[in-house]
Motif scaffolding. Structure first.
Motif, short mmCIF file in Angstrom:
data_model
loop_
_atom_site.label_atom_id
_atom_site.label_comp_id
_atom_site.label_asym_id
_atom_site.label_seq_id
_atom_site.Cartn_x
_atom_site.Cartn_y
_atom_site.Cartn_z
N THR A 1 0.84 -1.19 0.00
CA THR A 1 0.00 0.00 0.00
C THR A 1 0.88 1.24 0.00
O THR A 1 2.10 1.18 0.19
CB THR A 1 -0.92 -0.01 1.23
OG1 THR A 1 -0.09 0.08 2.40
CG2 THR A 1 -1.77 -1.28 1.28
N GLU A 2 0.25 2.43 -0.15
CA GLU A 2 0.99 3.68 -0.17
C GLU A 2 1.64 3.96 1.18
O GLU A 2 2.76 4.48 1.24
CB GLU A 2 0.05 4.83 -0.56
CG GLU A 2 -0.34 4.87 -2.01
CD GLU A 2 0.87 5.12 -2.89
OE1 GLU A 2 1.82 5.81 -2.45
OE2 GLU A 2 0.90 4.62 -4.04
N GLU A 3 0.93 3.63 2.28
CA GLU A 3 1.50 3.87 3.60
C GLU A 3 2.74 3.02 3.82
O GLU A 3 3.76 3.48 4.36
CB GLU A 3 0.46 3.58 4.69
CG GLU A 3 -0.71 4.55 4.75
CD GLU A 3 -1.73 4.27 3.67
OE1 GLU A 3 -1.57 3.24 2.98
OE2 GLU A 3 -2.67 5.09 3.50
N GLU A 4 2.66 1.72 3.39
CA GLU A 4 3.83 0.85 3.54
C GLU A 4 5.00 1.33 2.69
O GLU A 4 6.17 1.29 3.11
CB GLU A 4 3.44 -0.58 3.15
CG GLU A 4 2.45 -1.22 4.10
CD GLU A 4 2.00 -2.59 3.61
OE1 GLU A 4 1.49 -3.35 4.41
OE2 GLU A 4 2.22 -2.88 2.39
N ARG A 5 4.73 1.79 1.49
CA ARG A 5 5.81 2.31 0.62
C ARG A 5 6.48 3.54 1.25
O ARG A 5 7.72 3.68 1.24
CB ARG A 5 5.27 2.66 -0.75
CG ARG A 5 4.79 1.47 -1.55
CD ARG A 5 4.16 1.93 -2.85
NE ARG A 5 3.61 0.80 -3.58
CZ ARG A 5 2.89 0.92 -4.70
NH1 ARG A 5 2.65 2.14 -5.21
NH2 ARG A 5 2.43 -0.16 -5.31
N GLU A 6 5.66 4.44 1.80
CA GLU A 6 6.24 5.66 2.41
C GLU A 6 7.09 5.31 3.62
O GLU A 6 8.15 5.88 3.85
CB GLU A 6 5.10 6.60 2.80
CG GLU A 6 5.59 7.95 3.34
CD GLU A 6 6.33 8.72 2.28
OE1 GLU A 6 7.19 9.55 2.64
OE2 GLU A 6 6.07 8.50 1.06
N GLN A 7 6.60 4.33 4.42
CA GLN A 7 7.38 3.92 5.59
C GLN A 7 8.73 3.31 5.19
O GLN A 7 9.78 3.60 5.78
CB GLN A 7 6.57 2.92 6.42
CG GLN A 7 7.27 2.49 7.71
CD GLN A 7 6.43 1.53 8.52
OE1 GLN A 7 5.30 1.20 8.13
NE2 GLN A 7 6.97 1.08 9.63
N GLU A 8 8.72 2.46 4.15
CA GLU A 8 9.98 1.87 3.67
C GLU A 8 10.93 2.94 3.12
O GLU A 8 12.14 2.88 3.29
CB GLU A 8 9.67 0.81 2.59
CG GLU A 8 8.96 -0.41 3.09
CD GLU A 8 9.85 -1.22 4.01
OE1 GLU A 8 11.12 -1.13 3.89
OE2 GLU A 8 9.35 -1.97 4.86
N ARG A 9 10.34 3.95 2.42
CA ARG A 9 11.17 5.02 1.85
C ARG A 9 11.88 5.82 2.96
O ARG A 9 13.05 6.15 2.85
CB ARG A 9 10.29 5.93 0.99
CG ARG A 9 11.12 7.00 0.26
CD ARG A 9 10.23 7.92 -0.58
NE ARG A 9 9.58 7.19 -1.66
CZ ARG A 9 8.30 6.89 -1.69
NH1 ARG A 9 7.50 7.26 -0.70
NH2 ARG A 9 7.77 6.21 -2.70
#
Length: 1289
Positions: free
Chosen positions: A107-115
């Motif tokens: 999801t977008e939230e998971e991508r932002e957290q990984e970034r």
């Protein structure tokens, strides 16, 4: 047809089969389980060949065909390689696909957290790093794919005809470009990855781009691109490309900042090889301007390099290169082979470094360059156009370094040794080229410059140099010019000092090798043999003139020089001009030996040959005036040796009877018939030779040589009256007057190089006149100084007297000893001194010259004599003492006590006067004209350096005399324990100390009176000289134990009277000028401490003498008035404060006994004691203490009141601050009414006339109110006490 390469490329081949798994070799198995031992008798290559034969493998001997990658005609899609399943690329692609699927499922939230986690862990630039890594992989994949498809492709025509392909040959570049190896034939080669990525690229060059000059390879430190374009005169050139500059082609700083717009710039879009391209390819994680990567930056654009400091650079001719040119010169000039920098030319440090190179050619070149620089550097101070003005002031240090460099290399062979000797010649001989022909003086002072330290030549290691020179002359393997330079170096070293000449003689084989190399050449000469060098004879003469011992060492070699006398110039195997010079120099060497009474026997042993020489000189064949001068001088010398045969070394070298029998006087007179008025330089030699014969005839001839004198007078009397010789004398007088006036206009308190030609011409005229006077004196029947009824022949006596008076009073004598004068000026003045000495003898014999006039002339001329004239000075001093008799003084109205004449008059001090005028045995200089005494006593024929004749020093030489030399008998009394006079006095001498002092003071007084009467004021004693001479009389009591004060010499009434009369002209009452103020800023006379050095020397300061003098006054004077007067001169403000402290502070109680009135003070200006105002607090306190404790009378009271008042009152110069107020309160509190009154009312003129008491206390003016106002600042009580004094009329 293409020609195959001789050496093929070295390629890695593919293995013949796939490698198999490792297995145990059967042959390795042994019974023991260990591998079988292998002997090393075969090399590794032999074993490899053996193994290859076993495996059956063979190496391909054919060079594979290599084609250009650009010639392949395959589509890009076909060239892309397919990744094998097990390769790294397939694994990477698989991982990328898996990662992509995982990201898509997030999801977008998971991508932002990984970034965020990635940025925190790897930093904000991680995206850029990954992007660069991916671009690099793709570029690498494309390159590897293209390489794999090159093999087996069909070639196609090149797209650019100007770019050469690998494997092709271009005729235009065969001589420039090295053939390159072909690339590997297969991409599967085993080359390491780092090397496989490298590529060889060539610039697109055309034949007209870059230029290189043939036969002028550029220096490794310079780029050929800096060369100018070729011209027609440069010859054939080959182009190597176009210079596009070296400006860094990186992006601007703001364009490459990480994260900025430059991040989007691809690596492929950058120009290959630029710093940014290198950074992006190989250091992708480094910042754009990382300091650790400065090494990859391009070199800055070629600019004018500015050196850290202005350093003079030289080209190969020794010429300085201007700074603005040194950075622009091309490299092919050979001026860039120095250690540092890119400027053309060599600094001195470069040259000194390279002069020690191990490469002989380089070392010789640099030594030669140093020689050229020294050649110009020697003229820097005299002529900036011929010198090197950039090095002005550095001449002496550089000369020392150059000499050290030359000495270090002089022992080398071939060109290195020759260039080193040339460098030594430039620094030793050429440096002082003007003195090469100078004889008769040591030149030790010449290399001192303004420094008093040891000279440059004095520090040379002669113990090393001279043996090297001796060996070089013995071998003779250097060029003739270099050997002559060695000879000139030896001559200059011998000129330098007598010690150097002695060292030269002491070196084994040096003199012998010099004679053998330069004089004993083969006879007859051939085209391959050298000719004799006359300069070697001059060198031997210089060595002989240095000392009697050195001359003695040349007596034996002198026999070999007869070869130049036996064969006269007309029949000589050498050129007549050379033969004449050799003969002349040989005669001069024999003359120099004869001046010591040596080698006169050759006149007997070679009698026949010298008779032939006499006939040749008198014949018309001889046209050489130098030869005639040398011959006449030699006859004069041998004639003087015959005066007293016991004086020669050994005795009886030549006899008077031989001189008469050979008829030399007839030959001398015959020369007169063969010379004219134009030969002025020859006439004095003729007259001196004739005079020497007549002087000998007066001693050895019948009736004192009456017959010989008559014969000479018959020949010369008419000629001196109105003939040729009279015209010669008149011309010399006229020219001498003119030159003396020119010298007066040109001289500036010193003798400068511009005065040298005038002094030389003036010296020639002085020699002419002195020779004529000597001949006249030799023609007199008696040698005793008595007036003649008439002269033997006529001379223009009035003109001669006028000229001698002008010479005696000329300012050149005072300028002679100034530091700015040339250091050998005294040898140029010696002919003038000789003329004055001859005139003094003539004046004593002339009718009409009164005894007092002659005495005045004698006192004046004695101060103009030089070392070597001691014999004449002694005779003159004795004549003066014998002239001062009771009748002489009574006839002039001088009343002298009878007791002086009863005790022998001035005869009792004659032994002291003679000893004071005698030279020390080791430093006796031969006179200008030899005498029987000088040939046996002289130790040298050269004057000492000018520094040894410094007037105000205790010297080894007695001449020249100072004005106070008449006090010399007192010097012997003060040093009676070590005086040689008292050890050698005759038994009949019984004078007392007081009688010696009386006679001395009488002589001093008479000298001052006759000099003043005849207006020779410049020869009068100065105030300081007279005062110090009288101080010697009082110091005779120092250290003496006497029971009765009447035994003290200074209490003798005659002694006291003579001293009072002597000091009277120097008292303040003697002249109204003593009351003028301000005091003179410049003093024409030496200070008393300078005068004292003549007696005390430099080791004993005058202050020590003065402390003893004050102590003696305190103990024995009983307030002696004259003793007290002599205490005062050092208290003047022109002397250091130590004298005032010692007398006023340490001996304050003595001041009460000094009752000297102002008019009796020994001074030239009373203002010297008053101005400037005393600033030392201790002395001011001593003044006040002496006034308060009193009584203080006379001049010392005036001095104390003056300095205290000037420190108190603002109108007299005080600053009016706290110290002045404290001093006034101390005066008011401690002083009595009289002291306060004098200090309060004291007034003095700063300019005009000094006011003496009581006038200085009786002045009126507005200053009184200002002083009262200042007193108010010191307190009401002080003001009230001073109010009545300041307000009263």
């Amino acid at each position: 047809m293409a020609q195959s390469s001789l050496v093929g490329s070295i390629l890695e081949r593919k293995p013949a089969a796939k490698p198999s798994a490792p297995s145990v070799h059967s042959q390795a198995t042994t019974k023991t389980g260990f591998p079988a031992a292998q002997h090393r008798s075969q090399s590794a290559f032999a074993r490899a060949r053996r193994d290859a034969q076993k495996t059956g493998g063979e190496r391909s001997r054919e060079v594979p065909v290599v084609q250009s990658s650009s010639s392949l005609n395959l589509p890009v899609s076909e060239r892309k390689p397919a990744s094998s399943p097990g390769s790294a690329d397939s694994w990477r692609e698989q991982m990328e696909e898996e990662n992509l699927r995982q990201v898509q499922s997030m999801t977008e939230e998971e991508r932002e957290q990984e970034r965020v986690e990635i940025l925190e862990k790897f930093g904000p630039n991680v995206a850029e790093v990954l992007r660069k890594a991916r671009a690099a992989r793709e570029g690498k994949r494309e390159d590897s794919g293209s390489e794999k498809q090159e093999v087996g492709a069909t070639p196609s025509p090149p797209s650019s005809p100007s770019r050469p392909r690998i494997g092709e040959r271009t005729r235009s570049y065969n001589s420039i470009l090295r053939p390159s190896s072909p690339p590997p034939t297969s991409a599967s080669s085993s080359r390491p990855p780092s090397r496989a990525e490298r590529k060889i690229r060539f610039a697109d060059v055309t034949p007209g781009d870059i230029h290189v000059y043939e036969s002028a390879p550029p220096s490794p430190r310079r780029k050929a691109l800096a060369l100018p374009s070729p011209s027609d005169s440069d010859g054939p050139t080959v182009s190597l490309g176009v210079w596009r500059g070296s400006t860094p082609k990186t992006l601007p700083r703001e364009a490459v900042t990480p994260g900025g717009p430059a991040d989007d710039v691809k690596v492929d879009s950058l120009e290959e090889g630029t710093p940014e391209d290198i950074r992006r390819r190989f250091f992708p994680t480094a910042p754009a301007h990382d300091p650790s990567l400065e090494w990859i930056q391009s070199a800055p654009e070629q600019e004018l390099e500015v050196e850290a400091e202005a350093t003079v650079r030289f080209d190969l001719t020794g010429t300085p290169i201007p700074a603005h040119i040194s950075s622009k010169l091309p490299t092919h000039l050979g001026l860039h082979h120095h250690a540092e920098g890119s400027h053309a030319g060599y600094t001195l440090e470069d040259i000194f470094l390279l002069s020690r190179s191990t490469v002989p050619a380089q070392r010789a070149s640099m030594l030669g360059l140093l020689a050229k620089i020294a050649h110009k550097l020697a003229r820097t101070s005299a002529d900036s156009k011929r010198g090197i003005p950039e090095l002005a002031g550095q001449e002496l240090p550089l000369r020392k370094r150059m000499l050290a460099t030359g000495v270090e290399a002089m022992a080398e062979r071939a060109s290195v040794g020759a260039r080193a000797i040339e460098l030594l010649w430039e620094c030793i001989v050429w440096w002082d080229e003007g003195v090469l022909s100078l004889d008769g003086v040591e030149l030790r002072d010449l290399d001192l410059g303004i420094s008093t330290a040891e000279g440059v030549l004095s520090t040379l290691p002669l113990d090393y140099m001279l043996p090297q020179i001796a060996n070089t002359l013995a071998v003779g393997d250097l060029p003739p010019q270099t050997l002559v330079q060695l000879l000139e170096i030896l001559h200059r070293l011998a000129q330098h000092s007598n010690a150097n000449a002695t060292t030269i003689v002491s070196i084994k084989g040096l003199i012998a090798n010099t004679i053998q190399r330069f004089l004993l050449t083969p006879i007859p000469p051939t085209a391959d043999t050298p000719l004799p060098n006359p300069f070697a004879l001059k060198f031997l003469r210089t060595v002989a003139s240095s000392s009697r011992e050195n001359a003695s060492a040349l007596v034996d070699p002198a026999d070999s020089l007869l070869r130049f006398v036996i064969t006269l110039p007309p029949s000589s195997p050498f050129d007549p001009t050379l033969a004449t010079i050799l003969l002349s120099e040989t005669l001069q060497l024999y003359t120099m030996l004869g001046s010591y009474g040596m080698y006169a026997h050759v006149a007997t042993t070679a009698q026949e040959h010298f008779m032939q020489l006499n006939r040749y000189v008198l014949s018309s064949e001889c046209q050489s005036q130098p030869l005639r001068r040398a011959w006449l001088r030699l006859l004069e010398t041998w004639t003087i040796c015959a005066h007293d045969p016991h004086r020669t070394t050994p005795s009886h070298e030549i006899l008077w009877s031989q001189v008469v029998g050979w008829g030399w006087i007839d030959d001398v007179l015959a020369v007169r018939e063969r010379i004219s008025e134009k030969d002025e330089e020859l006439w004095p030699f003729v007259w001196n030779a004739a005079a020497a014969f007549l002087e000998g005839a007066r001693i050895n001839g019948l009736r004192n040589g009456e017959e010989e004198r008559s014969a000479v007078l018959v020949a010369v009397k008419d000629s001196f009256a109105n003939g040729l010789e009279r015209r010669v004398v008149d011309a010399a007088l006229k020219d001498a007057h003119d030159l003396l006036s020119k010298l007066s206009l040109g001289i500036r308190q010193a003798i400068i190089p511009a005065d040298i030609p005038i002094l030389q011409r003036l010296g020639r005229h002085a020699n002419t006149l002195a020779g004529a006077i000597r001949l006249l004196l030799a023609c007199t029947p008696r040698s005793t100084p008595e007036p003649l009824p008439e002269p033997p022949f006529l001379l223009p006596f009035a003109d001669i007297s006028s000229l001698c008076a002008a010479i005696t009073n000329h300012p050149l004598w005072s300028g002679l000893y100034t530091p700015e004068s040339i250091p050998y000026a005294h040898v140029l003045c010696r002919p003038l001194s000789t003329l004055l000495a001859c005139y003094l003898q003539l004046s004593q014999n002339m009718p009409g010259v009164s005894p007092d006039l002659w005495m005045a002339q004698a006192f004046a001329i004695l101060s103009r004599l030089f070392p070597g004239d001691e014999e004449l000075a002694q005779r003159t001093a004795v004549a003066i003492a014998e002239t001062i008799t009771e009748d002489f003084l009574r006839s002039r109205g001088w009343a002298i006590p009878e007791v002086i004449w009863q005790r022998g008059g001035l005869n009792i001090i004659i032994p002291f006067l003679k000893h004071s005028l005698r030279a020390k045995p080791e430093s006796r200089v031969g006179p200008t004209w030899m005498t029987p005494q000088s040939i046996s006593l002289a130790s040298t024929q050269r004057l000492p350096p000018l520094s040894a004749l410094t007037p105000n020093e205790r010297r080894d030489q007695s001449l020249p005399l100072m004005r106070d030399w008449l006090f010399s008998p007192l010097d012997h009394l003060l040093r009676s324990g070590e005086s040689e006079v008292f050890k050698n006095l005759p038994s009949s001498w019984d004078a007392s100390e007081a009688e010696v002092v009386r006679a001395t003071l009488l002589l001093v007084r008479v000298s001052q009176e006759v000099l003043k009467f005849h207006q020779l004021h410049s020869f009068l004693m100065t105030r300081e000289e007279a005062a110090f001479g009288c101080m010697k009389v009082f110091m005779l009591e120092h250290g003496q134990q006497q029971s009765d004060s009447q035994e003290e010499v200074f209490r003798d009434s005659i002694v006291e009277r003579f001293m009072t009369d002597l000091l009277a002209p120097f008292s303040a009452s003697a002249s109204a000028k003593t009351l003028k103020t301000p005091p003179p800023s410049m003093h024409t006379s030496d200070s008393i401490d300078t005068v004292a050095k003549r007696f005390l020397g430099s080791a004993v300061p005058f202050y020590q003498w003065y402390t003893d003098f004050v102590g003696l006054y305190d103990s024995i004077s009983f307030a002696h008035p004259l003793f007290a007067r002599l205490l005062l001169p050092p208290l003047s403000m022109r002397y250091p404060v130590d004298y005032r402290k010692y007398l006023w502070a340490d001996f304050n109680h003595v001041m009460r006994t000094i009752r000297v009135p102002p008019e009796a003070v020994i001074t030239g200006s009373i203002a010297e004691f008053l101005w400037p105002v005393e600033t030392d607090a201790e002395v001011i306190g001593a003044y006040l203490r002496a006034l308060v404790k009193g009584p203080l009378d006379g001049f010392v009271r005036l001095v104390a009141v003056h300095h205290i008042a000037c420190r108190v009152w603002p109108d007299l110069g005080s600053d009016g601050q706290e110290k002045a107020q404290k001093l006034l309160r101390a005066v008011v509190d401690q002083g009595g009414h009289q002291v306060i009154r004098e200090i309060v009312l004291y007034r003095q003129n700063r300019e005009g006339i000094i006011m003496l008491p009581p006038a200085c206390f009786e002045q009126q003016g507005e200053w009184r109110s200002s002083r009262l106002e200042f007193a108010g600042k010191c307190g009401t009580e002080v003001r009230e006490r001073l109010k009545n004094l300041l307000e009263s009329e």
